[in-house]
Design a protein around this motif. Structure first.
Motif, PDB file in Angstrom:
ATOM      1  N   LEU A  71       0.882  -1.075   0.105  1.00  0.00           N
ATOM      2  CA  LEU A  71      -0.032  -0.007  -0.103  1.00  0.00           C
ATOM      3  C   LEU A  71       0.929   1.352  -0.036  1.00  0.00           C
ATOM      4  N   CYS A  72       1.984   1.202   0.612  1.00  0.00           N
ATOM      5  CA  CYS A  72       2.798   2.389   0.684  1.00  0.00           C
ATOM      6  C   CYS A  72       3.371   2.433  -0.847  1.00  0.00           C
ATOM      7  N   VAL A  73       3.903   1.454  -1.437  1.00  0.00           N
ATOM      8  CA  VAL A  73       4.484   1.632  -2.855  1.00  0.00           C
ATOM      9  C   VAL A  73       3.401   2.209  -3.601  1.00  0.00           C
ATOM     10  N   PHE A 106      -0.128  -3.719  -7.512  1.00  0.00           N
ATOM     11  CA  PHE A 106       1.430  -3.784  -7.403  1.00  0.00           C
ATOM     12  C   PHE A 106       1.948  -4.854  -8.416  1.00  0.00           C
ATOM     13  N   ALA A 107       1.070  -5.999  -8.661  1.00  0.00           N
ATOM     14  CA  ALA A 107       1.522  -6.747  -9.873  1.00  0.00           C
ATOM     15  C   ALA A 107       1.595  -6.095 -10.958  1.00  0.00           C
ATOM     16  N   LEU A 108       0.726  -5.218 -11.230  1.00  0.00           N
ATOM     17  CA  LEU A 108       0.762  -4.499 -12.764  1.00  0.00           C
ATOM     18  C   LEU A 108       1.862  -3.408 -12.551  1.00  0.00           C
ATOM     19  N   TYR A 118       7.283  11.697  -2.822  1.00  0.00           N
ATOM     20  CA  TYR A 118       7.101  10.858  -1.807  1.00  0.00           C
ATOM     21  C   TYR A 118       5.845  11.104  -0.633  1.00  0.00           C
ATOM     22  N   SER A 119       4.733  11.173  -1.399  1.00  0.00           N
ATOM     23  CA  SER A 119       3.569  11.599  -0.497  1.00  0.00           C
ATOM     24  C   SER A 119       2.778  10.407   0.424  1.00  0.00           C
ATOM     25  N   ILE A 120       3.794  10.084   1.017  1.00  0.00           N
ATOM     26  CA  ILE A 120       3.388   8.838   2.060  1.00  0.00           C
ATOM     27  C   ILE A 120       3.102   9.395   3.544  1.00  0.00           C
TER      28      ILE A 120
END
Length: 539
Positions: free
Chosen positions: A103-105, A275-277, A325-327
Protein backbone atom coordinates in the motif's frame (compact mmCIF):
# COMPACT_ATOMS: atom_id res chain seq x y z
CA UNK A 1 -10.63 -1.20 37.77
CA UNK A 2 -10.91 -1.29 34.02
CA UNK A 3 -11.46 1.90 32.09
CA UNK A 4 -15.01 2.29 30.78
CA UNK A 5 -15.38 1.79 27.06
CA UNK A 6 -15.38 4.89 24.94
CA UNK A 7 -18.78 6.11 23.88
CA UNK A 8 -19.71 5.95 20.19
CA UNK A 9 -18.45 9.11 18.47
CA UNK A 10 -21.46 11.27 17.87
CA UNK A 11 -21.64 15.01 17.57
CA UNK A 12 -23.78 15.23 20.69
CA UNK A 13 -21.44 13.47 23.11
CA UNK A 14 -18.13 14.88 21.86
CA UNK A 15 -17.80 17.49 24.60
CA UNK A 16 -18.97 15.16 27.34
CA UNK A 17 -16.47 12.57 26.24
CA UNK A 18 -13.69 15.17 26.15
CA UNK A 19 -14.28 16.05 29.81
CA UNK A 20 -13.09 12.59 30.82
CA UNK A 21 -9.56 13.65 29.95
CA UNK A 22 -7.28 14.42 26.99
CA UNK A 23 -8.34 12.26 24.13
CA UNK A 24 -8.82 12.22 20.43
CA UNK A 25 -12.23 13.50 19.44
CA UNK A 26 -13.55 10.22 18.13
CA UNK A 27 -12.44 7.07 19.91
CA UNK A 28 -13.98 4.34 17.81
CA UNK A 29 -15.75 2.16 20.35
CA UNK A 30 -16.76 -0.08 17.49
CA UNK A 31 -13.90 -1.01 15.20
CA UNK A 32 -14.04 -0.85 11.45
CA UNK A 33 -14.96 -4.53 11.45
CA UNK A 34 -17.94 -3.90 13.74
CA UNK A 35 -16.42 -5.56 16.81
CA UNK A 36 -16.10 -3.83 20.17
CA UNK A 37 -12.50 -3.64 21.42
CA UNK A 38 -11.68 -4.52 24.99
CA UNK A 39 -11.18 -1.60 27.34
CA UNK A 40 -7.63 -1.13 28.54
CA UNK A 41 -6.83 -0.67 32.23
CA UNK A 42 -5.24 2.60 33.28
CA UNK A 43 -1.50 2.88 33.56
CA UNK A 44 -0.01 2.31 36.97
CA UNK A 45 1.72 5.66 36.90
CA UNK A 46 0.72 9.12 35.77
CA UNK A 47 -0.25 9.85 32.18
CA UNK A 48 2.77 12.13 32.00
CA UNK A 49 5.26 9.37 32.97
CA UNK A 50 8.62 10.15 31.33
CA UNK A 51 9.35 8.00 28.31
CA UNK A 52 13.03 7.27 28.68
CA UNK A 53 14.42 4.77 26.23
CA UNK A 54 14.63 5.00 22.45
CA UNK A 55 13.81 1.33 21.92
CA UNK A 56 11.39 -1.12 23.46
CA UNK A 57 11.92 -4.83 23.81
CA UNK A 58 8.27 -5.62 23.12
CA UNK A 59 5.93 -4.63 20.36
CA UNK A 60 4.74 -1.08 20.92
CA UNK A 61 1.27 -2.12 19.82
CA UNK A 62 1.19 -4.87 22.45
CA UNK A 63 2.43 -2.46 25.08
CA UNK A 64 -0.25 0.08 24.25
CA UNK A 65 -3.00 -2.52 24.24
CA UNK A 66 -1.89 -3.90 27.59
CA UNK A 67 -1.67 -0.41 29.04
CA UNK A 68 1.54 -1.14 30.92
CA UNK A 69 4.60 0.97 31.55
CA UNK A 70 8.20 -0.14 31.46
CA UNK A 71 11.50 1.57 31.85
CA UNK A 72 11.93 1.43 28.08
CA UNK A 73 10.35 3.75 25.63
CA UNK A 74 7.85 2.23 23.18
CA UNK A 75 8.57 3.85 19.87
CA UNK A 76 8.19 3.44 16.13
CA UNK A 77 11.61 1.84 15.99
CA UNK A 78 10.55 -0.83 18.48
CA UNK A 79 8.05 -2.08 15.93
CA UNK A 80 10.97 -3.16 13.79
CA UNK A 81 12.07 -5.69 16.41
CA UNK A 82 8.63 -6.88 17.42
CA UNK A 83 8.42 -10.64 18.02
CA UNK A 84 5.93 -12.74 16.10
CA UNK A 85 2.61 -12.84 17.92
CA UNK A 86 -0.68 -14.52 17.26
CA UNK A 87 -3.13 -12.28 15.41
CA UNK A 88 -6.06 -11.38 17.70
CA UNK A 89 -9.44 -12.38 16.23
CA UNK A 90 -10.57 -8.75 16.00
CA UNK A 91 -7.52 -7.89 13.84
CA UNK A 92 -7.83 -10.52 11.12
CA UNK A 93 -9.04 -7.92 8.63
CA UNK A 94 -6.19 -5.49 9.38
CA UNK A 95 -2.98 -5.02 7.40
CA UNK A 96 -0.04 -7.38 7.69
CA UNK A 97 3.56 -6.62 6.68
CA UNK A 98 3.12 -7.27 2.96
CA UNK A 99 -0.11 -5.24 2.82
CA UNK A 100 1.55 -2.22 4.43
CA UNK A 101 4.55 -2.50 2.11
CA UNK A 102 2.41 -2.75 -1.01
CA UNK A 103 0.00 0.00 0.00
CA UNK A 104 2.88 2.40 0.74
CA UNK A 105 4.48 1.64 -2.64
CA UNK A 106 1.18 2.15 -4.46
CA UNK A 107 0.48 5.43 -2.64
CA UNK A 108 3.81 6.87 -3.81
CA UNK A 109 3.29 5.61 -7.36
CA UNK A 110 1.56 8.15 -9.57
CA UNK A 111 1.84 10.66 -12.40
CA UNK A 112 5.03 12.14 -10.90
CA UNK A 113 6.90 9.05 -12.05
CA UNK A 114 6.21 9.89 -15.70
CA UNK A 115 8.05 13.24 -15.53
CA UNK A 116 11.29 11.84 -14.08
CA UNK A 117 13.10 11.17 -17.41
CA UNK A 118 12.75 14.79 -18.52
CA UNK A 119 13.72 16.05 -15.07
CA UNK A 120 16.81 13.80 -14.92
CA UNK A 121 17.84 15.01 -18.37
CA UNK A 122 17.68 18.63 -17.16
CA UNK A 123 19.43 18.18 -13.81
CA UNK A 124 21.80 15.35 -14.74
CA UNK A 125 21.85 11.73 -13.63
CA UNK A 126 24.06 12.15 -10.55
CA UNK A 127 22.18 15.17 -9.03
CA UNK A 128 18.90 13.41 -9.81
CA UNK A 129 19.82 10.22 -7.97
CA UNK A 130 21.31 12.11 -5.01
CA UNK A 131 18.25 14.36 -4.65
CA UNK A 132 15.81 11.44 -4.78
CA UNK A 133 17.90 9.50 -2.24
CA UNK A 134 18.05 12.46 0.16
CA UNK A 135 14.29 12.97 0.03
CA UNK A 136 13.76 9.23 0.55
CA UNK A 137 15.81 9.42 3.75
CA UNK A 138 13.99 12.56 4.94
CA UNK A 139 10.65 10.88 4.24
CA UNK A 140 11.67 7.78 6.16
CA UNK A 141 12.78 9.83 9.18
CA UNK A 142 9.60 11.93 9.07
CA UNK A 143 7.53 8.73 9.14
CA UNK A 144 9.54 7.53 12.13
CA UNK A 145 9.07 10.64 14.25
CA UNK A 146 5.38 10.97 13.33
CA UNK A 147 4.62 7.36 14.26
CA UNK A 148 6.54 7.85 17.49
CA UNK A 149 4.36 10.89 18.22
CA UNK A 150 1.24 8.74 17.71
CA UNK A 151 2.45 6.13 20.19
CA UNK A 152 3.45 8.76 22.73
CA UNK A 153 0.05 10.44 22.34
CA UNK A 154 -1.65 7.13 23.18
CA UNK A 155 0.46 6.82 26.32
CA UNK A 156 -0.11 10.39 27.47
CA UNK A 157 -3.86 10.33 26.84
CA UNK A 158 -4.37 6.71 28.02
CA UNK A 159 -6.39 6.13 24.83
CA UNK A 160 -4.81 2.81 23.89
CA UNK A 161 -7.62 1.77 21.55
CA UNK A 162 -8.06 5.16 19.88
CA UNK A 163 -7.53 5.63 16.15
CA UNK A 164 -5.62 8.90 15.91
CA UNK A 165 -5.98 10.41 12.46
CA UNK A 166 -3.83 13.19 11.05
CA UNK A 167 -6.26 15.92 12.12
CA UNK A 168 -6.56 14.48 15.65
CA UNK A 169 -2.82 14.84 16.14
CA UNK A 170 -2.92 18.42 14.83
CA UNK A 171 -5.68 19.36 17.27
CA UNK A 172 -4.12 17.68 20.30
CA UNK A 173 -0.56 18.93 19.79
CA UNK A 174 -1.00 22.15 17.79
CA UNK A 175 -4.44 23.39 18.91
CA UNK A 176 -8.02 23.59 17.56
CA UNK A 177 -7.24 26.31 15.02
CA UNK A 178 -4.41 24.22 13.64
CA UNK A 179 -6.86 21.38 13.20
CA UNK A 180 -9.00 23.50 10.88
CA UNK A 181 -5.95 24.65 8.92
CA UNK A 182 -4.67 21.08 8.71
CA UNK A 183 -7.93 19.62 7.39
CA UNK A 184 -8.07 22.30 4.68
CA UNK A 185 -4.45 21.71 3.64
CA UNK A 186 -4.89 17.95 3.80
CA UNK A 187 -8.04 18.04 1.67
CA UNK A 188 -6.35 20.27 -0.92
CA UNK A 189 -3.28 18.03 -0.99
CA UNK A 190 -5.13 14.73 -1.33
CA UNK A 191 -7.68 16.25 -3.71
CA UNK A 192 -4.95 17.60 -5.99
CA UNK A 193 -3.18 14.21 -5.98
CA UNK A 194 -6.44 12.41 -6.76
CA UNK A 195 -7.53 14.73 -9.58
CA UNK A 196 -4.07 14.73 -11.17
CA UNK A 197 -4.21 10.94 -11.18
CA UNK A 198 -7.79 10.99 -12.51
CA UNK A 199 -6.67 13.08 -15.49
CA UNK A 200 -3.85 10.71 -16.44
CA UNK A 201 -6.01 7.60 -15.97
CA UNK A 202 -9.00 8.90 -17.97
CA UNK A 203 -6.89 10.01 -20.93
CA UNK A 204 -4.82 6.82 -20.96
CA UNK A 205 -7.93 4.61 -20.80
CA UNK A 206 -9.26 6.43 -23.86
CA UNK A 207 -5.95 5.81 -25.62
CA UNK A 208 -6.20 2.15 -24.63
CA UNK A 209 -9.70 1.92 -26.09
CA UNK A 210 -8.47 3.46 -29.35
CA UNK A 211 -5.55 1.02 -29.49
CA UNK A 212 -7.85 -1.97 -28.91
CA UNK A 213 -11.02 -0.92 -30.74
CA UNK A 214 -9.82 1.80 -33.11
CA UNK A 215 -11.83 4.60 -31.47
CA UNK A 216 -13.19 5.99 -28.21
CA UNK A 217 -16.28 8.00 -27.41
CA UNK A 218 -17.13 11.03 -25.32
CA UNK A 219 -20.15 13.19 -24.51
CA UNK A 220 -19.80 16.93 -25.11
CA UNK A 221 -22.07 19.02 -22.86
CA UNK A 222 -20.96 22.58 -23.77
CA UNK A 223 -21.50 24.69 -25.87
CA UNK A 224 -23.81 22.08 -27.37
CA UNK A 225 -24.70 18.49 -26.57
CA UNK A 226 -23.31 15.75 -28.82
CA UNK A 227 -21.64 12.35 -28.80
CA UNK A 228 -18.08 12.60 -30.14
CA UNK A 229 -15.53 10.01 -31.11
CA UNK A 230 -11.77 10.08 -31.56
CA UNK A 231 -9.26 7.86 -33.30
CA UNK A 232 -6.13 9.72 -32.15
CA UNK A 233 -3.57 7.50 -30.42
CA UNK A 234 -2.16 10.33 -28.27
CA UNK A 235 -2.65 10.64 -24.51
CA UNK A 236 -5.11 13.47 -25.16
CA UNK A 237 -7.31 11.90 -27.83
CA UNK A 238 -10.04 14.54 -27.49
CA UNK A 239 -7.65 17.50 -27.19
CA UNK A 240 -7.52 20.06 -24.39
CA UNK A 241 -9.94 22.66 -23.04
CA UNK A 242 -12.91 20.50 -24.01
CA UNK A 243 -16.19 20.48 -22.06
CA UNK A 244 -16.90 16.79 -22.34
CA UNK A 245 -16.80 13.46 -20.52
CA UNK A 246 -15.06 10.49 -22.15
CA UNK A 247 -15.61 6.76 -21.81
CA UNK A 248 -12.24 6.42 -20.09
CA UNK A 249 -13.29 8.89 -17.40
CA UNK A 250 -16.57 7.07 -16.74
CA UNK A 251 -14.85 3.68 -16.45
CA UNK A 252 -12.27 5.04 -14.01
CA UNK A 253 -14.97 6.82 -11.98
CA UNK A 254 -17.12 3.71 -11.56
CA UNK A 255 -14.15 1.61 -10.37
CA UNK A 256 -12.69 4.24 -8.04
CA UNK A 257 -15.97 5.35 -6.47
CA UNK A 258 -16.84 1.73 -5.69
CA UNK A 259 -13.44 1.21 -4.04
CA UNK A 260 -13.62 4.59 -2.29
CA UNK A 261 -16.89 3.66 -0.55
CA UNK A 262 -15.12 0.68 1.05
CA UNK A 263 -12.90 0.77 4.13
CA UNK A 264 -9.15 1.15 3.80
CA UNK A 265 -8.58 -2.43 4.92
CA UNK A 266 -11.11 -3.71 2.37
CA UNK A 267 -8.90 -2.38 -0.43
CA UNK A 268 -6.13 -4.92 0.15
CA UNK A 269 -6.87 -7.14 -2.86
CA UNK A 270 -6.99 -4.22 -5.37
CA UNK A 271 -3.66 -3.02 -3.98
CA UNK A 272 -2.06 -6.42 -4.60
CA UNK A 273 -3.35 -6.32 -8.18
CA UNK A 274 -2.00 -2.78 -8.58
CA UNK A 275 1.42 -3.86 -7.27
CA UNK A 276 1.54 -6.77 -9.73
CA UNK A 277 0.71 -4.40 -12.59
CA UNK A 278 3.41 -2.00 -11.42
CA UNK A 279 5.93 -4.86 -11.49
CA UNK A 280 4.69 -5.67 -15.00
CA UNK A 281 5.28 -2.04 -16.00
CA UNK A 282 8.85 -2.12 -14.67
CA UNK A 283 9.68 -5.35 -16.51
CA UNK A 284 8.16 -4.42 -19.88
CA UNK A 285 9.37 -0.81 -19.78
CA UNK A 286 12.86 -2.16 -19.16
CA UNK A 287 12.51 -4.54 -22.11
CA UNK A 288 11.29 -1.67 -24.30
CA UNK A 289 13.76 1.02 -23.25
CA UNK A 290 16.95 -1.03 -22.69
CA UNK A 291 17.69 -1.65 -26.41
CA UNK A 292 16.96 1.99 -27.13
CA UNK A 293 19.30 3.03 -24.30
CA UNK A 294 22.12 0.85 -25.68
CA UNK A 295 21.55 2.33 -29.12
CA UNK A 296 21.56 5.86 -27.70
CA UNK A 297 24.82 5.25 -25.81
CA UNK A 298 26.48 3.84 -28.93
CA UNK A 299 25.23 6.70 -31.07
CA UNK A 300 26.39 9.39 -28.64
CA UNK A 301 29.51 7.45 -27.57
CA UNK A 302 28.62 8.07 -23.95
CA UNK A 303 27.28 6.03 -21.04
CA UNK A 304 24.68 8.74 -20.50
CA UNK A 305 23.25 8.65 -24.02
CA UNK A 306 21.24 11.79 -24.78
CA UNK A 307 21.77 13.27 -21.32
CA UNK A 308 24.81 13.92 -19.08
CA UNK A 309 26.07 13.12 -15.60
CA UNK A 310 25.56 16.76 -14.56
CA UNK A 311 22.84 18.68 -16.38
CA UNK A 312 22.33 22.35 -17.08
CA UNK A 313 19.65 22.88 -14.41
CA UNK A 314 20.41 20.92 -11.20
CA UNK A 315 17.73 22.83 -9.26
CA UNK A 316 14.94 21.37 -11.41
CA UNK A 317 15.03 18.08 -9.49
CA UNK A 318 14.26 19.69 -6.11
CA UNK A 319 10.54 20.13 -6.61
CA UNK A 320 10.05 16.69 -8.16
CA UNK A 321 12.04 15.03 -5.35
CA UNK A 322 9.96 16.75 -2.67
CA UNK A 323 6.54 15.97 -4.14
CA UNK A 324 7.04 12.34 -5.20
CA UNK A 325 7.10 10.87 -1.68
CA UNK A 326 3.59 11.72 -0.51
CA UNK A 327 3.30 8.91 2.04
CA UNK A 328 3.73 10.69 5.39
CA UNK A 329 0.14 11.98 5.48
CA UNK A 330 -1.11 8.37 5.30
CA UNK A 331 0.97 7.09 8.25
CA UNK A 332 -1.64 7.72 11.03
CA UNK A 333 -4.37 5.86 9.14
CA UNK A 334 -2.08 2.99 8.17
CA UNK A 335 -0.77 2.61 11.72
CA UNK A 336 -4.35 2.54 13.05
CA UNK A 337 -5.22 -0.31 10.66
CA UNK A 338 -2.09 -2.42 11.21
CA UNK A 339 -2.12 -5.72 13.07
CA UNK A 340 -0.39 -6.13 16.42
CA UNK A 341 3.24 -7.17 16.15
CA UNK A 342 3.69 -6.22 12.49
CA UNK A 343 7.07 -4.75 11.56
CA UNK A 344 5.50 -1.45 10.51
CA UNK A 345 8.82 0.38 10.44
CA UNK A 346 10.42 -2.19 8.16
CA UNK A 347 7.44 -2.19 5.81
CA UNK A 348 7.30 1.59 5.36
CA UNK A 349 11.09 2.01 5.12
CA UNK A 350 11.33 -0.84 2.62
CA UNK A 351 8.56 0.72 0.54
CA UNK A 352 10.25 4.13 0.53
CA UNK A 353 13.59 2.76 -0.63
CA UNK A 354 11.92 0.42 -3.08
CA UNK A 355 10.15 3.38 -4.66
CA UNK A 356 13.44 5.29 -4.71
CA UNK A 357 14.96 2.43 -6.72
CA UNK A 358 12.04 2.62 -9.15
CA UNK A 359 12.40 6.40 -9.46
CA UNK A 360 16.14 6.14 -10.09
CA UNK A 361 15.69 3.39 -12.68
CA UNK A 362 12.95 5.14 -14.66
CA UNK A 363 14.64 8.53 -14.36
CA UNK A 364 18.07 7.34 -15.51
CA UNK A 365 17.13 4.96 -18.30
CA UNK A 366 14.36 7.27 -19.51
CA UNK A 367 16.74 10.25 -19.62
CA UNK A 368 19.25 8.28 -21.68
CA UNK A 369 16.61 7.60 -24.35
CA UNK A 370 14.01 10.38 -24.11
CA UNK A 371 16.06 13.33 -22.84
CA UNK A 372 14.07 16.54 -23.28
CA UNK A 373 11.51 14.93 -25.58
CA UNK A 374 8.47 14.84 -23.31
CA UNK A 375 7.36 15.27 -19.71
CA UNK A 376 5.31 12.05 -19.94
CA UNK A 377 7.36 8.93 -20.69
CA UNK A 378 4.21 6.93 -21.54
CA UNK A 379 3.55 9.00 -24.67
CA UNK A 380 6.66 8.01 -26.70
CA UNK A 381 6.25 4.42 -25.53
CA UNK A 382 2.72 4.36 -26.94
CA UNK A 383 3.72 6.08 -30.16
CA UNK A 384 6.44 3.46 -30.77
CA UNK A 385 3.63 0.87 -31.14
CA UNK A 386 5.81 -2.01 -29.94
CA UNK A 387 4.49 -4.91 -27.90
CA UNK A 388 6.67 -4.19 -24.88
CA UNK A 389 5.97 -0.46 -24.93
CA UNK A 390 2.22 -0.92 -25.26
CA UNK A 391 2.02 -3.50 -22.46
CA UNK A 392 4.16 -1.32 -20.17
CA UNK A 393 2.02 1.76 -20.84
CA UNK A 394 -1.32 0.09 -20.17
CA UNK A 395 0.04 -1.82 -17.17
CA UNK A 396 1.06 1.49 -15.60
CA UNK A 397 -2.36 3.05 -16.27
CA UNK A 398 -4.21 0.19 -14.58
CA UNK A 399 -1.62 0.12 -11.79
CA UNK A 400 -2.46 3.68 -10.69
CA UNK A 401 -6.23 3.13 -10.61
CA UNK A 402 -6.50 1.13 -7.31
CA UNK A 403 -4.31 3.57 -5.32
CA UNK A 404 -6.49 6.49 -6.41
CA UNK A 405 -9.34 5.70 -3.93
CA UNK A 406 -6.80 5.68 -1.08
CA UNK A 407 -6.57 9.47 -1.33
CA UNK A 408 -10.36 9.85 -1.16
CA UNK A 409 -10.62 7.43 1.77
CA UNK A 410 -8.03 9.43 3.71
CA UNK A 411 -9.98 12.64 3.05
CA UNK A 412 -13.19 11.00 4.29
CA UNK A 413 -11.59 9.63 7.46
CA UNK A 414 -10.09 12.95 8.49
CA UNK A 415 -13.24 14.91 7.63
CA UNK A 416 -15.22 12.46 9.75
CA UNK A 417 -12.89 13.06 12.68
CA UNK A 418 -13.45 16.80 12.44
CA UNK A 419 -17.17 16.90 11.67
CA UNK A 420 -18.46 13.71 13.23
CA UNK A 421 -20.71 13.16 10.18
CA UNK A 422 -19.77 9.96 8.37
CA UNK A 423 -22.21 10.28 5.46
CA UNK A 424 -21.28 13.89 4.67
CA UNK A 425 -17.57 13.11 5.04
CA UNK A 426 -17.83 10.17 2.67
CA UNK A 427 -19.66 12.31 0.10
CA UNK A 428 -17.12 15.14 0.31
CA UNK A 429 -14.15 12.79 0.24
CA UNK A 430 -15.24 10.33 -2.45
CA UNK A 431 -17.63 12.15 -4.78
CA UNK A 432 -16.50 15.81 -4.76
CA UNK A 433 -13.05 15.16 -6.36
CA UNK A 434 -14.76 13.28 -9.20
CA UNK A 435 -17.39 15.97 -9.63
CA UNK A 436 -14.66 18.61 -9.93
CA UNK A 437 -12.69 16.47 -12.37
CA UNK A 438 -15.85 15.77 -14.35
CA UNK A 439 -16.10 19.38 -15.47
CA UNK A 440 -12.46 20.45 -15.42
CA UNK A 441 -10.08 17.55 -16.10
CA UNK A 442 -9.53 18.57 -19.76
CA UNK A 443 -8.85 22.21 -18.85
CA UNK A 444 -5.26 23.45 -19.08
CA UNK A 445 -5.99 26.21 -16.55
CA UNK A 446 -7.26 23.67 -14.03
CA UNK A 447 -4.11 21.62 -14.61
CA UNK A 448 -2.03 24.67 -13.71
CA UNK A 449 -4.15 25.15 -10.59
CA UNK A 450 -3.38 21.58 -9.50
CA UNK A 451 0.33 22.11 -10.08
CA UNK A 452 0.41 25.27 -7.97
CA UNK A 453 -1.71 23.63 -5.27
CA UNK A 454 0.88 20.89 -5.03
CA UNK A 455 3.73 23.40 -4.94
CA UNK A 456 2.17 25.61 -2.28
CA UNK A 457 0.44 23.02 -0.08
CA UNK A 458 1.58 19.42 -0.58
CA UNK A 459 5.11 19.74 0.77
CA UNK A 460 4.05 21.59 3.92
CA UNK A 461 1.27 19.07 4.58
CA UNK A 462 3.53 16.06 4.00
CA UNK A 463 6.56 17.31 5.93
CA UNK A 464 6.18 20.55 7.91
CA UNK A 465 2.97 19.71 9.80
CA UNK A 466 3.97 16.11 10.72
CA UNK A 467 7.34 17.32 11.97
CA UNK A 468 5.65 20.07 14.00
CA UNK A 469 3.35 17.46 15.53
CA UNK A 470 6.32 15.23 16.38
CA UNK A 471 8.20 18.08 18.05
CA UNK A 472 5.12 19.31 19.95
CA UNK A 473 4.32 15.81 21.23
CA UNK A 474 7.22 16.16 23.68
CA UNK A 475 5.26 18.81 25.61
CA UNK A 476 2.28 18.34 27.90
CA UNK A 477 -1.02 18.02 26.03
CA UNK A 478 -3.08 21.21 26.26
CA UNK A 479 -6.54 20.82 27.75
CA UNK A 480 -7.86 23.41 25.32
CA UNK A 481 -6.80 21.18 22.43
CA UNK A 482 -9.34 18.55 23.49
CA UNK A 483 -12.19 20.92 24.35
CA UNK A 484 -12.07 20.10 28.06
CA UNK A 485 -13.57 22.69 30.43
CA UNK A 486 -12.70 20.94 33.69
CA UNK A 487 -9.34 22.72 33.83
CA UNK A 488 -8.26 26.29 33.25
CA UNK A 489 -6.98 26.91 29.72
CA UNK A 490 -3.37 27.80 29.08
CA UNK A 491 -3.12 31.60 29.31
CA UNK A 492 0.52 31.89 28.33
CA UNK A 493 1.45 33.95 25.30
CA UNK A 494 2.03 32.26 21.97
CA UNK A 495 5.77 33.03 22.01
CA UNK A 496 6.11 31.64 25.54
CA UNK A 497 4.37 28.42 24.57
CA UNK A 498 6.47 28.17 21.41
CA UNK A 499 9.71 28.70 23.34
CA UNK A 500 8.78 26.11 25.97
CA UNK A 501 7.78 23.57 23.34
CA UNK A 502 11.03 24.03 21.42
CA UNK A 503 13.03 23.63 24.63
CA UNK A 504 11.24 20.41 25.57
CA UNK A 505 11.51 19.04 22.05
CA UNK A 506 15.24 19.83 21.90
CA UNK A 507 15.81 17.91 25.14
CA UNK A 508 14.43 14.73 23.51
CA UNK A 509 16.30 12.75 20.86
CA UNK A 510 13.31 12.33 18.55
CA UNK A 511 12.09 15.88 19.21
CA UNK A 512 15.51 17.24 18.30
CA UNK A 513 15.50 15.24 15.08
CA UNK A 514 12.03 16.57 14.25
CA UNK A 515 13.12 20.19 14.76
CA UNK A 516 16.24 19.85 12.58
CA UNK A 517 14.37 18.03 9.82
CA UNK A 518 11.60 20.62 9.93
CA UNK A 519 13.93 23.58 9.49
CA UNK A 520 15.81 21.86 6.66
CA UNK A 521 12.74 20.58 4.80
CA UNK A 522 10.75 23.79 5.16
CA UNK A 523 13.71 25.74 3.78
CA UNK A 524 13.73 23.43 0.74
CA UNK A 525 9.98 23.94 0.24
CA UNK A 526 10.38 27.71 0.34
CA UNK A 527 13.24 27.43 -2.16
CA UNK A 528 11.03 25.34 -4.48
CA UNK A 529 8.27 27.95 -4.34
CA UNK A 530 10.75 30.74 -5.15
CA UNK A 531 12.20 28.78 -8.10
CA UNK A 532 8.75 28.10 -9.55
CA UNK A 533 7.58 31.69 -9.07
CA UNK A 534 10.73 32.95 -10.80
CA UNK A 535 10.30 30.47 -13.67
CA UNK A 536 6.65 31.50 -14.15
CA UNK A 537 7.59 35.18 -14.10
CA UNK A 538 10.30 34.66 -16.74
CA UNK A 539 7.95 32.61 -18.91
Amino acid sequence: PARPRAHPPTRGNTRAHARSGPTCRRVRAHGRDGRTPHASPPMASSAMTPLLSRRGSRSANNLLRAGKTTNRRPSFSSLGGAPAVAVPPEETNKFDFSSIFILCVNTMNGPGLLALPKTFSECGIIPGVIAMACMAWITQETCIVLADAILETKLKTLQFEADFEFTDLARIHLGPISEQVTIMMLSLTLGALAIAQITIVAQALDAMAIAALGKSYGIRYYPFFEVSQSTSSSLQPFGVNQSMVSVGFLVAMVICVALGLMDLTSNSLPQYISFALLACFVVFSGLHISPLAIESMDLNQSYTGMTSWFGNDPASIIGVAVFNYSIVIAIPSLLADTRTGVNFGGATSGAIWGVFTLYAFIGCIGAIVYAGITDNVIEPMLQAKTFHGTVASFAFVWAIIPPLPIYTILISRNLEQVSGRPVLSKFLGVFVPWLLALFLYMSEAFGSFLVWTSILVLGFTNYTIPLLIAASSKSAISTTAVDSKDEMPDTRSFMTVLRDNIRKAWADEIGRKALVLNVFTTSILILVICINVRSSYIA
